[in-house]
Design a protein around this motif. Structure first.
Motif, short mmCIF file in Angstrom:
data_model
loop_
_atom_site.label_atom_id
_atom_site.label_comp_id
_atom_site.label_asym_id
_atom_site.label_seq_id
_atom_site.Cartn_x
_atom_site.Cartn_y
_atom_site.Cartn_z
N SER A 1 0.83 -1.20 0.00
CA SER A 1 0.00 0.00 0.00
C SER A 1 0.86 1.25 0.00
O SER A 1 0.59 2.22 -0.72
CB SER A 1 -0.93 0.00 1.22
OG SER A 1 -1.80 -1.12 1.19
N VAL A 2 1.93 1.24 0.78
CA VAL A 2 2.84 2.40 0.84
C VAL A 2 3.49 2.63 -0.52
O VAL A 2 3.64 3.76 -0.98
CB VAL A 2 3.90 2.19 1.93
CG1 VAL A 2 4.98 3.26 1.85
CG2 VAL A 2 3.25 2.21 3.32
N THR A 3 3.86 1.52 -1.18
CA THR A 3 4.49 1.65 -2.51
C THR A 3 3.52 2.27 -3.50
O THR A 3 3.88 3.15 -4.29
CB THR A 3 4.94 0.27 -3.02
OG1 THR A 3 5.86 -0.29 -2.08
CG2 THR A 3 5.59 0.38 -4.38
N ARG A 4 2.25 1.80 -3.46
CA ARG A 4 1.25 2.36 -4.38
C ARG A 4 1.01 3.83 -4.09
O ARG A 4 0.88 4.65 -5.01
CB ARG A 4 -0.05 1.57 -4.26
CG ARG A 4 0.04 0.16 -4.85
CD ARG A 4 -1.34 -0.44 -5.02
NE ARG A 4 -2.01 -0.61 -3.73
CZ ARG A 4 -1.91 -1.72 -3.00
NH1 ARG A 4 -1.16 -2.73 -3.42
NH2 ARG A 4 -2.56 -1.83 -1.85
N ILE A 5 0.96 4.19 -2.84
CA ILE A 5 0.76 5.60 -2.48
C ILE A 5 1.92 6.44 -2.98
O ILE A 5 1.73 7.56 -3.49
CB ILE A 5 0.60 5.73 -0.95
CG1 ILE A 5 -0.71 5.09 -0.49
CG2 ILE A 5 0.63 7.20 -0.53
CD1 ILE A 5 -0.86 5.00 1.00
N GLY A 6 3.16 5.91 -2.87
CA GLY A 6 4.32 6.65 -3.35
C GLY A 6 4.24 6.90 -4.85
O GLY A 6 4.56 7.99 -5.33
N SER A 7 3.79 5.88 -5.62
CA SER A 7 3.67 6.05 -7.07
C SER A 7 2.64 7.11 -7.41
O SER A 7 2.84 7.94 -8.31
CB SER A 7 3.28 4.70 -7.70
OG SER A 7 4.26 3.72 -7.44
#
Length: 226
Positions: free
Chosen positions: A164-170
């Motif tokens: 989820s954090v990775t998707r938010i970063g993108s």
């Protein structure tokens, strides 16, 4: 696995198992009094197949612990009400009313289980202790067996959070240019608003000057040609 002797000697261990009252009925049916909650000393003695005196002796040695697990001593009106209820359920006549007594000890199921963990000279009590220790051991084994599953579940949850954090970063990276353009436009709007404020201030000054000039020029003013 705990041994029977440890259970008999350790009050803290008994306290930790005191809620497992269902073990009593697994070994033998416990007869309760008319209220469905309490048993008398005679009831307890019959359950463990010992004499009344064995229960009295145990009560004398461990009274405080048994009281903390539900033992009560009925007196006065409370005792009369208890005996009256007992007679009404058993349909006994007034002539069979028990001999007057100043008090009566009554035990809850938790108290009876406490007795089972203390009473040495009773085969029924030994069976209760054995069953209780077996249930405790199976619970500990099940908990230990379930530990890897809990760790795996926790690992899956951590992985989900990381994803989820990775998707938010993108998403934030994609929004960066948009946010930058919006910031530039907002800055331009701020400058325009400041320019408009300055023009309004100048206009107010001109209007104010004209108002003062007109105030000085009354009717018939030569400068005004009237």
């Amino acid at each position: 696995m705990y041994s029977e002797s440890v259970l008999i000697e350790s009050r803290s261990l008994r306290s930790g198992m005191g809620h497992k009252v269902e073990v009593l009925d697994k070994v033998k049916a416990l007869a309760l009094s008319a209220d469905g909650i309490h048993a008398t000393t005679r009831d307890v003695a019959e359950y463990f197949e010992v004499g009344d005196q064995a229960v009295y002796n145990l009560l004398s040695r461990h009274r405080e612990e048994l009281e903390s697990n539900g033992l009560r001593v009925l007196r006065g009106a409370e005792l009369r009400e208890y005996l009256k209820l007992k007679l009404s359920v058993t349909s006994e006549t007034a002539e069979s009313y028990p001999q007057r007594r100043p008090h009566l000890a009554v035990y809850t199921r938790r108290t009876v289980l406490n007795v089972a963990m203390l009473l040495r000279d009773s085969d029924v009590a030994r069976r209760v202790r054995a069953y209780l220790l077996d249930v405790e051991e199976r619970g500990r084994t099940t908990a230990a067996a379930g530990e890897p599953e809990r760790v795996a579940e926790l690992d899956r949850r951590v992985t989900d959070v990381e994803s989820s954090v990775t998707r938010i970063g993108s998403v934030l990276q994609e929004l960066g240019p948009v946010i930058g353009r919006m910031s530039v436009r907002l800055e331009r709007m701020d400058r325009r608003m400041e320019e408009m404020d300055r023009r309004l201030v100048n206009t107010e000054r001109v209007v104010c000057a004209m108002s003062q000039r007109m105030a000085r020029c009354g009717p018939g003013c030569e400068r005004c040609g009237e």
